[in-house]
Design a protein around this motif. Structure first.
Motif, PDB file in Angstrom:
ATOM      1  N   VAL A   1     -50.638  14.948 -22.239  1.00 47.39           N
ATOM      2  CA  VAL A   1     -49.624  14.838 -21.195  1.00 47.39           C
ATOM      3  C   VAL A   1     -48.312  15.404 -21.725  1.00 47.39           C
ATOM      4  CG1 VAL A   1     -48.415  13.309 -19.613  1.00 47.39           C
ATOM      5  CG2 VAL A   1     -50.759  12.758 -20.332  1.00 47.39           C
ATOM      6  N   HIS A   2     -47.724  16.330 -20.961  1.00 46.83           N
ATOM      7  CA  HIS A   2     -46.561  17.109 -21.404  1.00 46.83           C
ATOM      8  C   HIS A   2     -46.574  17.288 -22.934  1.00 46.83           C
ATOM      9  CE1 HIS A   2     -44.685  13.068 -21.728  1.00 46.83           C
ATOM     10  NE2 HIS A   2     -44.705  12.968 -20.415  1.00 46.83           N
TER      11      HIS A   2
ATOM     12  N   ALA B   1     -58.448  16.637 -20.476  1.00 47.91           N
ATOM     13  CA  ALA B   1     -57.454  16.551 -19.404  1.00 47.91           C
ATOM     14  C   ALA B   1     -56.161  17.146 -19.947  1.00 47.91           C
ATOM     15  CB  ALA B   1     -57.246  15.111 -18.963  1.00 47.91           C
ATOM     16  N   PHE B   2     -55.626  18.099 -19.223  1.00 49.08           N
ATOM     17  CA  PHE B   2     -54.461  18.856 -19.693  1.00 49.08           C
ATOM     18  C   PHE B   2     -53.402  18.820 -18.597  1.00 49.08           C
ATOM     19  CE2 PHE B   2     -52.718  23.322 -20.647  1.00 49.08           C
ATOM     20  CZ  PHE B   2     -51.918  22.883 -21.694  1.00 49.08           C
ATOM     21  N   PHE B   3     -52.302  18.086 -18.855  1.00 44.24           N
ATOM     22  CA  PHE B   3     -51.288  17.837 -17.846  1.00 44.24           C
ATOM     23  C   PHE B   3     -49.896  18.229 -18.364  1.00 44.24           C
ATOM     24  CE2 PHE B   3     -54.357  14.231 -16.708  1.00 44.24           C
ATOM     25  CZ  PHE B   3     -55.033  14.996 -15.758  1.00 44.24           C
ATOM     26  N   PRO B   4     -49.598  19.515 -18.444  1.00 43.95           N
ATOM     27  CA  PRO B   4     -48.286  19.958 -18.922  1.00 43.95           C
ATOM     28  C   PRO B   4     -47.198  19.811 -17.860  1.00 43.95           C
ATOM     29  CG  PRO B   4     -49.615  21.843 -18.291  1.00 43.95           C
ATOM     30  CD  PRO B   4     -50.498  20.633 -18.141  1.00 43.95           C
ATOM     31  N   SER B   5     -45.952  19.905 -18.314  1.00 40.43           N
ATOM     32  CA  SER B   5     -44.795  19.856 -17.431  1.00 40.43           C
ATOM     33  C   SER B   5     -44.195  21.258 -17.303  1.00 40.43           C
ATOM     34  CB  SER B   5     -43.746  18.898 -18.000  1.00 40.43           C
ATOM     35  OG  SER B   5     -43.089  19.495 -19.119  1.00 40.43           O
ATOM     36  N   LYS B   6     -43.081  21.348 -16.584  1.00 39.39           N
ATOM     37  CA  LYS B   6     -42.424  22.645 -16.402  1.00 39.39           C
ATOM     38  C   LYS B   6     -41.796  23.162 -17.696  1.00 39.39           C
ATOM     39  CE  LYS B   6     -37.863  20.847 -15.095  1.00 39.39           C
ATOM     40  NZ  LYS B   6     -36.777  20.866 -14.102  1.00 39.39           N
ATOM     41  N   ASP B   7     -41.587  22.279 -18.665  1.00 41.26           N
ATOM     42  CA  ASP B   7     -40.849  22.659 -19.865  1.00 41.26           C
ATOM     43  C   ASP B   7     -41.721  23.228 -20.973  1.00 41.26           C
ATOM     44  OD1 ASP B   7     -38.341  21.950 -18.844  1.00 41.26           O
ATOM     45  OD2 ASP B   7     -38.672  19.851 -19.339  1.00 41.26           O
ATOM     46  N   GLU B   8     -43.049  23.119 -20.852  1.00 41.34           N
ATOM     47  CA  GLU B   8     -43.900  23.784 -21.827  1.00 41.34           C
ATOM     48  C   GLU B   8     -43.975  25.272 -21.447  1.00 41.34           C
ATOM     49  OE1 GLU B   8     -43.687  20.176 -22.077  1.00 41.34           O
ATOM     50  OE2 GLU B   8     -45.398  20.324 -20.705  1.00 41.34           O
ATOM     51  N   PRO B   9     -43.917  26.180 -22.415  1.00 41.58           N
ATOM     52  CA  PRO B   9     -43.945  27.605 -22.092  1.00 41.58           C
ATOM     53  C   PRO B   9     -45.173  27.960 -21.250  1.00 41.58           C
ATOM     54  CG  PRO B   9     -43.379  27.280 -24.396  1.00 41.58           C
ATOM     55  CD  PRO B   9     -43.796  25.942 -23.863  1.00 41.58           C
ATOM     56  N   LYS B  10     -44.938  28.568 -20.086  1.00 40.19           N
ATOM     57  CA  LYS B  10     -46.037  28.849 -19.159  1.00 40.19           C
ATOM     58  C   LYS B  10     -47.089  29.756 -19.791  1.00 40.19           C
ATOM     59  CE  LYS B  10     -47.032  30.131 -14.375  1.00 40.19           C
ATOM     60  NZ  LYS B  10     -48.222  30.932 -14.706  1.00 40.19           N
ATOM     61  N   GLU B  11     -46.671  30.693 -20.590  1.00 42.84           N
ATOM     62  CA  GLU B  11     -47.627  31.586 -21.233  1.00 42.84           C
ATOM     63  C   GLU B  11     -48.586  30.799 -22.127  1.00 42.84           C
ATOM     64  OE1 GLU B  11     -47.683  35.447 -24.291  1.00 42.84           O
ATOM     65  OE2 GLU B  11     -45.804  34.732 -23.429  1.00 42.84           O
TER      66      GLU B  11
ATOM     67  N   TYR C   1     -47.630  20.040 -13.836  1.00 39.18           N
ATOM     68  CA  TYR C   1     -46.521  19.389 -13.138  1.00 39.18           C
ATOM     69  C   TYR C   1     -45.296  20.303 -13.204  1.00 39.18           C
ATOM     70  CZ  TYR C   1     -49.263  15.123 -12.707  1.00 39.18           C
ATOM     71  OH  TYR C   1     -50.225  14.211 -12.359  1.00 39.18           O
ATOM     72  N   VAL C   2     -45.309  21.314 -12.343  1.00 36.65           N
ATOM     73  CA  VAL C   2     -44.312  22.382 -12.425  1.00 36.65           C
ATOM     74  C   VAL C   2     -42.920  21.928 -12.006  1.00 36.65           C
ATOM     75  CG1 VAL C   2     -46.004  24.225 -12.143  1.00 36.65           C
ATOM     76  CG2 VAL C   2     -44.965  23.196 -10.117  1.00 36.65           C
ATOM     77  N   ASP C   3     -42.809  20.759 -11.383  1.00 35.56           N
ATOM     78  CA  ASP C   3     -41.499  20.251 -10.959  1.00 35.56           C
ATOM     79  C   ASP C   3     -41.016  19.087 -11.826  1.00 35.56           C
ATOM     80  OD1 ASP C   3     -41.317  22.053  -8.803  1.00 35.56           O
ATOM     81  OD2 ASP C   3     -42.588  20.746  -7.577  1.00 35.56           O
ATOM     82  N   MET C   4     -41.771  18.769 -12.869  1.00 38.79           N
ATOM     83  CA  MET C   4     -41.430  17.625 -13.708  1.00 38.79           C
ATOM     84  C   MET C   4     -41.028  18.065 -15.112  1.00 38.79           C
ATOM     85  SD  MET C   4     -41.410  14.481 -12.580  1.00 38.79           S
ATOM     86  CE  MET C   4     -40.477  15.054 -11.156  1.00 38.79           C
ATOM     87  N   PHE C   5     -40.107  17.332 -15.704  1.00 38.20           N
ATOM     88  CA  PHE C   5     -39.575  17.628 -17.024  1.00 38.20           C
ATOM     89  C   PHE C   5     -40.480  17.055 -18.126  1.00 38.20           C
ATOM     90  CE2 PHE C   5     -37.892  13.687 -15.390  1.00 38.20           C
ATOM     91  CZ  PHE C   5     -38.000  12.799 -16.444  1.00 38.20           C
ATOM     92  N   HIS C   6     -40.377  17.606 -19.299  1.00 41.53           N
ATOM     93  CA  HIS C   6     -41.105  17.109 -20.462  1.00 41.53           C
ATOM     94  C   HIS C   6     -40.660  15.663 -20.734  1.00 41.53           C
ATOM     95  CE1 HIS C   6     -43.098  17.471 -24.430  1.00 41.53           C
ATOM     96  NE2 HIS C   6     -42.124  16.687 -24.839  1.00 41.53           N
ATOM     97  N   GLY C   7     -41.623  14.751 -20.718  1.00 43.14           N
ATOM     98  CA  GLY C   7     -41.320  13.348 -20.972  1.00 43.14           C
ATOM     99  C   GLY C   7     -41.372  12.465 -19.749  1.00 43.14           C
ATOM    100  N   PHE C   8     -41.697  13.036 -18.576  1.00 50.97           N
ATOM    101  CA  PHE C   8     -41.604  12.273 -17.329  1.00 50.97           C
ATOM    102  C   PHE C   8     -42.576  11.100 -17.254  1.00 50.97           C
ATOM    103  CE2 PHE C   8     -45.158  15.045 -16.232  1.00 50.97           C
ATOM    104  CZ  PHE C   8     -45.951  14.253 -15.430  1.00 50.97           C
ATOM    105  N   ALA C   9     -43.637  11.099 -18.073  1.00 48.25           N
ATOM    106  CA  ALA C   9     -44.635  10.027 -18.001  1.00 48.25           C
ATOM    107  C   ALA C   9     -44.594   9.092 -19.192  1.00 48.25           C
ATOM    108  CB  ALA C   9     -46.035  10.628 -17.868  1.00 48.25           C
ATOM    109  N   ALA C  10     -43.586   9.232 -20.032  1.00 50.81           N
ATOM    110  CA  ALA C  10     -43.502   8.394 -21.225  1.00 50.81           C
ATOM    111  C   ALA C  10     -42.061   7.895 -21.389  1.00 50.81           C
ATOM    112  CB  ALA C  10     -43.997   9.171 -22.447  1.00 50.81           C
ATOM    113  N   ALA C  11     -41.515   7.993 -22.593  1.00 49.03           N
ATOM    114  CA  ALA C  11     -40.236   7.337 -22.867  1.00 49.03           C
ATOM    115  C   ALA C  11     -39.083   7.837 -22.005  1.00 49.03           C
ATOM    116  CB  ALA C  11     -39.883   7.508 -24.347  1.00 49.03           C
ATOM    117  N   ARG C  12     -39.102   9.104 -21.628  1.00 51.68           N
ATOM    118  CA  ARG C  12     -37.974   9.670 -20.882  1.00 51.68           C
ATOM    119  C   ARG C  12     -38.110   9.506 -19.365  1.00 51.68           C
ATOM    120  NH1 ARG C  12     -37.223  15.625 -22.773  1.00 51.68           N
ATOM    121  NH2 ARG C  12     -35.148  15.409 -21.879  1.00 51.68           N
ATOM    122  N   ALA C  13     -39.131   8.802 -18.932  1.00 52.14           N
ATOM    123  CA  ALA C  13     -39.323   8.602 -17.492  1.00 52.14           C
ATOM    124  C   ALA C  13     -38.160   7.834 -16.880  1.00 52.14           C
ATOM    125  CB  ALA C  13     -40.625   7.842 -17.250  1.00 52.14           C
ATOM    126  N   ASN C  14     -37.772   8.253 -15.702  1.00 51.00           N
ATOM    127  CA  ASN C  14     -36.773   7.536 -14.915  1.00 51.00           C
ATOM    128  C   ASN C  14     -37.434   7.135 -13.601  1.00 51.00           C
ATOM    129  OD1 ASN C  14     -34.641   6.516 -13.474  1.00 51.00           O
ATOM    130  ND2 ASN C  14     -33.515   8.448 -13.313  1.00 51.00           N
TER     131      ASN C  14
END
Length: 248
Positions: A156-157, A174-184, A209-222
């Motif tokens: 996850v991210h 299961a591979f669930f990246p965010s928008k902040d991981e390099p797309k390439e 998760y192209v609209d979510m930031f790195h960390g959205f499902a763990a400590a940095r979640a708001n």
């Protein structure tokens, strides 16, 4: 939301973790779910260590899957401070690099995982899955290589996404990246996995998760922010859906 959106309980914006702490392989470990469970999910938290949001996710999975979910303190009470990421200056960046080489050393943590798995197996655990966030996502990928004890691994991210790593994964992924991981890197990793392991695709999952930031499902979640709340609920639903048949 995906079609199985009701498979986990509603996420709470204010949360008190339900689990307890115990020693597993001499590591302080957060434990949720049935104590005598024969199926276990091992969670590798992100670089910020124990956090109520990450623990809520573990509690949700334990409840949904009726599995034990364990979250060892791999960083031995020395997490990276959340206010120090990204590093605020060059000196802090150098400290972070040293921290990754010592406290957060991936080879050392892979050794910890081996010891934890041995401890679980000695207790009669029959099936073990693995999921990780950020730095823990990288470790999850590497832990899925030939000879892995895990029935499946999830990222996850993830940090340090390396496309060639995907070729060596030998179990459902299961591979669930965010928008902040390099797309390439994200595209390269998943493409390599699909080409190298067509036999694993039916049981594997990918969602970007192209609209979510790195960390959205763990400590940095708001979780008071609506989009983050919805993505958090969706992510843990996807994790539950992924692991349910593998742990059955």
């Amino acid at each position: 939301m995906n079609k199985a959106c009701c498979s986990i309980s509603p996420v709470q914006t204010e949360y008190q973790p339900k689990g307890t702490y115990e020693e597993i392989a001499d590591i302080k470990t957060y434990v949720a779910g049935p104590k005598d469970a024969k199926k276990v999910l091992l969670c590798i938290y992100d670089i910020f260590g124990f956090w109520a949001t990450t623990q809520q996710g573990a509690d949700l999975l334990a409840d949904s899957l009726q599995a034990k979910v364990i979250m060892p303190d791999f960083l031995r009470n020395h997490p990276w401070p959340i206010e120090g990421f990204p590093p605020r200056d060059e000196e802090e960046g150098q400290r972070l690099g040293k921290w990754f080489d010592t406290i957060a050393s991936i080879p050392d943590r892979l050794g910890d995982i081996k010891n934890i798995v041995a401890s679980l197996k000695s207790q009669g655990v029959e099936k073990i899955g693995l999921y990780g966030f950020c730095w823990g996502g990288k470790i999850s990928s590497l832990s899925g290589n030939e000879g892995t004890p895990f029935v499946g691994v999830a990222q996850v991210h993830p940090a340090f996404v390396t496309p060639d790593d995907a070729k060596n994964v030998t179990v459902p992924l299961a591979f669930f990246p965010s928008k902040d991981e390099p797309k390439e890197d994200v595209d390269g990793y998943w493409n390599n996995f699909t080409k190298a392991h067509p036999d694993l695709l039916e049981k594997s999952r990918f969602h970007h998760y192209v609209d979510m930031f790195h960390g959205f499902a763990a400590a940095r979640a708001n979780l008071k922010e609506e989009d983050n709340y919805r993505a958090f609920q969706d992510l843990y639903t996807r994790l539950a859906d992924f692991f349910k048949p593998l742990l059955a």
